[in-house]
Motif scaffolding. Structure first.
Motif, mmCIF file in Angstrom:
data_model
loop_
_atom_site.group_PDB
_atom_site.id
_atom_site.type_symbol
_atom_site.label_atom_id
_atom_site.label_comp_id
_atom_site.label_asym_id
_atom_site.label_seq_id
_atom_site.Cartn_x
_atom_site.Cartn_y
_atom_site.Cartn_z
ATOM 1 N N VAL A 47 -4.387 -5.225 -13.994
ATOM 2 C CA VAL A 47 -4.581 -5.432 -12.553
ATOM 3 C C VAL A 47 -3.741 -4.418 -11.770
ATOM 4 O O VAL A 47 -4.207 -3.821 -10.793
ATOM 5 N N LEU A 48 -2.505 -4.199 -12.232
ATOM 6 C CA LEU A 48 -1.647 -3.253 -11.506
ATOM 7 C C LEU A 48 -2.201 -1.830 -11.599
ATOM 8 O O LEU A 48 -2.158 -1.084 -10.628
ATOM 9 N N ALA A 80 4.870 -13.677 -15.834
ATOM 10 C CA ALA A 80 3.808 -12.675 -15.692
ATOM 11 C C ALA A 80 3.421 -12.555 -14.214
ATOM 12 O O ALA A 80 3.210 -11.454 -13.689
ATOM 13 N N LEU A 81 3.351 -13.696 -13.551
ATOM 14 C CA LEU A 81 3.009 -13.686 -12.125
ATOM 15 C C LEU A 81 4.086 -12.931 -11.338
ATOM 16 O O LEU A 81 3.774 -12.145 -10.430
ATOM 17 N N GLY A 82 5.353 -13.160 -11.708
ATOM 18 C CA GLY A 82 6.453 -12.465 -11.031
ATOM 19 C C GLY A 82 6.318 -10.956 -11.190
ATOM 20 O O GLY A 82 6.503 -10.196 -10.244
ATOM 21 N N GLY A 87 5.124 -5.719 -9.008
ATOM 22 C CA GLY A 87 4.382 -4.461 -9.138
ATOM 23 C C GLY A 87 3.548 -4.192 -7.903
ATOM 24 O O GLY A 87 3.470 -3.060 -7.403
ATOM 25 N N ALA A 88 2.917 -5.240 -7.369
ATOM 26 C CA ALA A 88 2.080 -5.076 -6.176
ATOM 27 C C ALA A 88 2.947 -4.667 -4.988
ATOM 28 O O ALA A 88 2.587 -3.771 -4.213
ATOM 29 N N PRO A 93 4.019 -2.392 0.037
ATOM 30 C CA PRO A 93 5.100 -3.297 0.437
ATOM 31 C C PRO A 93 4.594 -4.509 1.224
ATOM 32 O O PRO A 93 3.731 -4.384 2.091
ATOM 33 N N PHE A 94 5.145 -5.687 0.858
ATOM 34 C CA PHE A 94 4.805 -6.917 1.582
ATOM 35 C C PHE A 94 5.638 -6.923 2.863
ATOM 36 O O PHE A 94 6.823 -6.624 2.821
ATOM 37 N N GLU A 95 5.041 -7.299 3.997
ATOM 38 C CA GLU A 95 5.852 -7.383 5.213
ATOM 39 C C GLU A 95 6.745 -8.623 5.144
ATOM 40 O O GLU A 95 6.484 -9.543 4.358
ATOM 41 N N ALA A 96 7.789 -8.656 5.955
ATOM 42 C CA ALA A 96 8.687 -9.816 5.955
ATOM 43 C C ALA A 96 7.868 -11.054 6.296
ATOM 44 O O ALA A 96 7.044 -11.019 7.210
#
Ligand code: SAM
Ligand code: SF4
Length: 384
Positions: A47-48, A80-82, A87-88, A93-96
């Motif tokens: 997936v990554l 694995a989910l972590g 990786g995603a 980048p995820f926003e705050a």
């Protein structure tokens, strides 16, 4: 056409996990009984790799939501989910405060697992309960009992302050009173969000081949939909989308981005993405079959099956297919901001639908009336 400014569009991410314990007879999602040899770590790696194909195309826009759906992604070991989420986040980048939802099946979870998912970065859980009645769960071929569904909901409440339950109504042999009881039980769990779907018999499913007896007729199903809506509204939920109910402030940000025609990246077998690029809006479909998707990612680094720019003439319908699901509709200006088309191009259809009482008269809004919601697919098709 006026150019759409991609930087103004929220960006989400959908990651698909296609495996379940077994296939439910009503389900036409891209989900399959997991093979014995299933390697979750390998799936995460693939997936990554698949996700990397979007790199360089998003101008650094941060992700406002991530949704790990399926299938039954709660089968994934929390570690694995972590790794998947880390990786995603490195790629996009995820926003705050990014909303991170995981779909879970009550038959595959316990409190320790929930805590593992929370530690891995999940902050919203969506639990597929379907029903709190054992007889209905058996008819639906579910792997869990009603007691397990309740226990999972209580564990969800202990670990997540924001969780959703999926339920279905208009089940074989169901009565109006039973639907009212489902609503009460669902509310009693403390869920912040509830999705109540009317059971549909989807082509190609086991239920399509052998349709169960005792399905409620159209009138009874409509009464059940009304009972769900009135019961949940009385309990303080906002009926903000066809099947979606939320406590104030708890609407699903990820789905709202679909319904307001935002952008979303996608990776994993069969996942669909949409991205606004300088040349227009592009849709990308990943290969549906998990085995063929895996082969493709291993050999070429990409799971893309098909990608195309959406022709301008398709945009009004695609926009309305989403926006009209929202009870409050959308500002009329959003049509131009998201599609790059002038509102003028759909003015004849808008005027006709307003005159017919299907859309609210306010020219600054595109909002279905109760009548419009009752004939939703006809209203959407007026934009074809
Ligand atoms: C992809 S499933 C995810 C939940 C998880 N896999 C589970 O079943 O526990 C999403 C939801 O779609 C709904 N759904 C699936 N098939 C449906 C159908 N034929 N009619 C109505 N709702 C359906 C179910 O409520 C289900 O929880
Ligand atoms: S409803 Fe959920 S658990 Fe059942 S087959 Fe579909 S995705 Fe899998």
């Amino acid at each position: 056409m006026s150019p759409v400014r991609p930087a103004d569009l929220p960006l989400s991410l959908y990651l698909h996990w296609p495996w379940c314990v077994r296939k439910c007879p009503y389900c036409d999602f891209n989900s399959h009984a997991a093979p014995r040899s299933l390697d979750a770590e390998e799936y995460v790696d693939l997936v990554l790799r698949d996700l990397k194909n979007w790199a360089g195309r998003t101008s650094g826009r941060p992700l406002s939501s991530v949704f790990i759906g399926g299938g039954t992604p709660s089968l994934m070991p929390p570690e694995a989910l972590g790794r998947l989420l880390e990786g995603a986040d490195r790629l996009f980048p995820f926003e705050a405060g990014c909303e991170v939802t995981l779909e879970a099946n009550p038959g595959t979870v316990d409190e320790v697992r929930f805590r593992g998912f929370r530690a891995a970065g999940v902050n919203r859980l969506s639990l597929g309960v379907q029903s709190f009645m054992d007889e209905k769960l058996r008819t639906l071929g579910r792997i869990h009992s009603s007691a397990e569904a309740l226990r999972a909901a209580h564990h969800a409440a202990d670990v997540f302050d924001n969780f959703n339950l999926d339920l279905m109504f208009a089940l074989p042999g169901e009565t109006l009173d039973e639907v009212r009881r489902e609503v009460e039980t669902a509310v009693s769990t403390g869920a912040a969000h509830l999705s109540f779907y009317q059971l549909t018999i989807e082509a190609g499913t086991a239920f399509a081949k052998r349709t169960p007896e005792g399905l409620p007729d159209e009138d009874l199903s409509a009464d059940m939909a009304d009972a769900v809506a009135s019961g949940l509204e009385a309990a303080g939920f906002e009926h903000y989308e066809v099947s979606g109910y939320a406590r104030p402030g708890r609407r699903c940000r990820h789905n709202l981005n679909y319904w307001t025609f935002g952008d979303y990246l996608a990776a994993g077998a069969g996942a669909h993405g949409k991205l606004t690029e300088p040349g227009g809006i592009v849709r990308e479909m990943r290969i549906l079959s998990p085995a063929r998707w895996r082969e493709a990612v291993l050999s070429t680094g990409s799971g893309v099956d098909e990608a195309h720019a959406v022709p301008a003439e398709d945009l009004p319908f695609e926009f309305m297919l989403n926006a009209l699901r929202l009870a409050e509709g959308v500002p009329a200006s959003l049509f131009e901001a998201r599609t790059g088309l002038l509102l003028r191009t759909i003015e004849p259809a808008l005027s006709e639908l307003r005159a017919g009482g299907f859309l609210a008269p306010d020219p600054d809004l595109i909002r279905p009336t109760a009548r419009g919601r009752a004939f939703l697919s006809d209203v959407q098709e007026a934009f074809l």
